[in-house]
Write an enzyme that holds these catalytic residues in place. Sequence first.
Site, PDB file in Angstrom:
ATOM      1  N   ARG A 161       3.713  -4.823  -4.102  1.00  0.00           N
ATOM      2  CA  ARG A 161       2.492  -5.863  -4.313  1.00  0.00           C
ATOM      3  C   ARG A 161       1.383  -4.868  -5.048  1.00  0.00           C
ATOM      4  O   ARG A 161       1.153  -5.385  -6.185  1.00  0.00           O
ATOM      5  CB  ARG A 161       2.020  -6.456  -3.116  1.00  0.00           C
ATOM      6  CG  ARG A 161       2.672  -7.256  -2.495  1.00  0.00           C
ATOM      7  CD  ARG A 161       1.802  -7.791  -1.171  1.00  0.00           C
ATOM      8  NE  ARG A 161       2.551  -8.756  -0.331  1.00  0.00           N
ATOM      9  CZ  ARG A 161       3.404  -8.123   0.722  1.00  0.00           C
ATOM     10  NH1 ARG A 161       3.245  -6.769   0.865  1.00  0.00           N
ATOM     11  NH2 ARG A 161       3.975  -8.871   1.628  1.00  0.00           N
ATOM     12  N   ILE A 162       1.203  -3.954  -4.723  1.00  0.00           N
ATOM     13  CA  ILE A 162      -0.009  -3.202  -5.337  1.00  0.00           C
ATOM     14  C   ILE A 162       0.492  -2.457  -6.428  1.00  0.00           C
ATOM     15  O   ILE A 162      -0.159  -2.517  -7.448  1.00  0.00           O
ATOM     16  CB  ILE A 162      -0.716  -2.110  -4.279  1.00  0.00           C
ATOM     17  CG1 ILE A 162      -1.406  -2.512  -3.048  1.00  0.00           C
ATOM     18  CG2 ILE A 162      -1.494  -1.191  -4.843  1.00  0.00           C
ATOM     19  CD1 ILE A 162      -1.491  -1.900  -1.979  1.00  0.00           C
ATOM     20  N   SER A 182      11.432   2.612  -8.494  1.00  0.00           N
ATOM     21  CA  SER A 182      11.185   1.844  -7.382  1.00  0.00           C
ATOM     22  C   SER A 182      12.628   1.372  -6.741  1.00  0.00           C
ATOM     23  O   SER A 182      13.613   1.306  -7.526  1.00  0.00           O
ATOM     24  CB  SER A 182      10.471   0.616  -7.727  1.00  0.00           C
ATOM     25  OG  SER A 182       9.939  -0.216  -6.543  1.00  0.00           O
ATOM     26  N   ARG A 183      12.495   1.327  -5.297  1.00  0.00           N
ATOM     27  CA  ARG A 183      14.044   1.091  -4.551  1.00  0.00           C
ATOM     28  C   ARG A 183      14.318  -0.329  -5.282  1.00  0.00           C
ATOM     29  O   ARG A 183      15.499  -0.549  -5.545  1.00  0.00           O
ATOM     30  CB  ARG A 183      13.697   0.926  -3.226  1.00  0.00           C
ATOM     31  CG  ARG A 183      14.205   2.135  -2.361  1.00  0.00           C
ATOM     32  CD  ARG A 183      14.040   1.840  -0.857  1.00  0.00           C
ATOM     33  NE  ARG A 183      13.077   1.107  -0.674  1.00  0.00           N
ATOM     34  CZ  ARG A 183      12.347   1.001   0.569  1.00  0.00           C
ATOM     35  NH1 ARG A 183      12.886   2.024   1.437  1.00  0.00           N
ATOM     36  NH2 ARG A 183      11.314   0.264   0.807  1.00  0.00           N
ATOM     37  N   SER A 243      -1.843   5.810  -2.315  1.00  0.00           N
ATOM     38  CA  SER A 243      -1.119   5.374  -1.188  1.00  0.00           C
ATOM     39  C   SER A 243      -1.216   6.277  -0.004  1.00  0.00           C
ATOM     40  O   SER A 243      -2.123   5.695   0.885  1.00  0.00           O
ATOM     41  CB  SER A 243       0.399   5.482  -1.904  1.00  0.00           C
ATOM     42  OG  SER A 243       0.688   6.686  -2.182  1.00  0.00           O
ATOM     43  N   ARG A 244      -0.444   7.097   0.170  1.00  0.00           N
ATOM     44  CA  ARG A 244      -0.923   8.121   1.335  1.00  0.00           C
ATOM     45  C   ARG A 244      -0.710   9.483   0.723  1.00  0.00           C
ATOM     46  O   ARG A 244      -0.001   9.935   0.083  1.00  0.00           O
ATOM     47  CB  ARG A 244       0.271   7.834   2.383  1.00  0.00           C
ATOM     48  CG  ARG A 244      -0.071   6.605   3.292  1.00  0.00           C
ATOM     49  CD  ARG A 244      -1.505   6.510   4.139  1.00  0.00           C
ATOM     50  NE  ARG A 244      -1.471   5.301   4.950  1.00  0.00           N
ATOM     51  CZ  ARG A 244      -2.317   4.174   4.589  1.00  0.00           C
ATOM     52  NH1 ARG A 244      -2.909   4.445   3.414  1.00  0.00           N
ATOM     53  NH2 ARG A 244      -2.602   3.270   5.246  1.00  0.00           N
ATOM     54  N   GLU A 273      -6.383  13.442   6.822  1.00  0.00           N
ATOM     55  CA  GLU A 273      -7.774  12.873   6.621  1.00  0.00           C
ATOM     56  C   GLU A 273      -8.405  12.940   7.912  1.00  0.00           C
ATOM     57  O   GLU A 273      -7.662  12.862   8.898  1.00  0.00           O
ATOM     58  CB  GLU A 273      -7.718  11.594   6.076  1.00  0.00           C
ATOM     59  CG  GLU A 273      -7.135  11.115   4.870  1.00  0.00           C
ATOM     60  CD  GLU A 273      -6.778   9.746   4.330  1.00  0.00           C
ATOM     61  OE1 GLU A 273      -7.446   8.855   4.925  1.00  0.00           O
ATOM     62  OE2 GLU A 273      -6.163   9.448   3.334  1.00  0.00           O
ATOM     63  N   HIS A 291     -10.964   7.514   0.743  1.00  0.00           N
ATOM     64  CA  HIS A 291      -9.916   6.345   1.155  1.00  0.00           C
ATOM     65  C   HIS A 291     -10.634   5.003   1.078  1.00  0.00           C
ATOM     66  O   HIS A 291     -10.914   4.479   2.063  1.00  0.00           O
ATOM     67  CB  HIS A 291      -9.513   6.844   2.658  1.00  0.00           C
ATOM     68  CG  HIS A 291      -8.438   6.007   3.151  1.00  0.00           C
ATOM     69  ND1 HIS A 291      -7.216   6.250   3.797  1.00  0.00           N
ATOM     70  CD2 HIS A 291      -8.063   4.566   2.654  1.00  0.00           C
ATOM     71  CE1 HIS A 291      -6.144   5.437   4.051  1.00  0.00           C
ATOM     72  NE2 HIS A 291      -6.764   4.499   3.422  1.00  0.00           N
ATOM     73  N   GLY A 293      -9.694   2.499  -0.965  1.00  0.00           N
ATOM     74  CA  GLY A 293      -8.885   1.571  -1.704  1.00  0.00           C
ATOM     75  C   GLY A 293      -9.110  -0.006  -1.289  1.00  0.00           C
ATOM     76  O   GLY A 293      -9.457  -0.699  -2.315  1.00  0.00           O
TER      77      GLY A 293
END
Length: 325
Positions: A161-162, A182-183, A243-244, A273, A291, A293
């Site tokens: 989605r993002i 992407s998968r 993302s992470r 974090e 962080h 987002g």
Amino acid sequence: MTVPERPVVTVTRRLPAPVESALAERFDVRLNRQDTPLEAAGLQEALATSDALLCTVSDRLGAEVLGVEPLRARLLANFGVGFEHINLDAARARGIAVTNTPGVLTEDTADLAVALMLMAMRRLGEGERDLRAGRWAGWHPMHHLGRRLSGRTLGIVGMGRIGRAVARRAVHGFGMRLLYASRTELPAGEAAALDAVHVELDRVFAESDVVSLHVPSSGETRHLVNARQLDLMPPHGILVNTSRGDVVDEGALVDALARGVIAGAGLDVYAEEPRVNPGLLALPNVVLLPHLGSATVESRIAMGMRALENLVAWSEGRELPDRVV
Ligand code: 8YV
């Protein structure tokens, strides 16, 4: 599974007032008015004495914490999309359902990714720091030149989605060319509308001016971006991560930024974090955000309401709209 008529719900962090009020109308809520993060003992106490928890990314719900005896909680309604802070196997083993809040923070997170692209390409953080430090001696033609974002090639890693929301902004707003790894591939119509080309991960790094990361944290994505990928990037390349943190090998990124292997980076997330790698803090060519987002009033209310929908569905014995486990 029997749910008490007015279940006890522990809300682990302070949430926007409309969300807390809506929760209090429906449940016997334990709010965290001081907003003090619950450590392991506090989380275990909540798991032992509440029917459900509304938890966040700041709660480490590992196997040991979830192993608490006696256990009362039957649902973890996570406030956020990412759930790597919850040990899903342990939750499953203990019969605890887990939900998240997809969809409601997509646009804000995509906006922030674009903000980071602009900040890094145009060196806006450096410019602001210079001005505030009194280092601006006035306009001149060669002052503080960045690079143009419009018309560049954007590489997206993870077209969920993002990723798609970032792609739309990049193509329609900035006339960028799009490569993605992407998968799952985009449906043909959407790929055509964005003129998006699905390629191998290495090609994304080798051929993009900006690479933006939109994959979840998992064993598979840990250090997906490492020295090898960074070496493939052009020297004017920019890496953006909303993302992470653990998707990027931070040590390798510090090294690449310091040696000029890539030109810059824009980061919103970090491996440990709230600790930020000191190597990143020392570099001028990386934009560092804490962080943010989904940090808008709109997203945070929508996230809370979405967690509430899951709690209500659970309390009424209905199917959970956003079940992860
Ligand atoms: C949230 C996020 O702020 O949803 C996510 O996965 O990273 C953030 O937007 C955070 O997770 C809140 O729990």
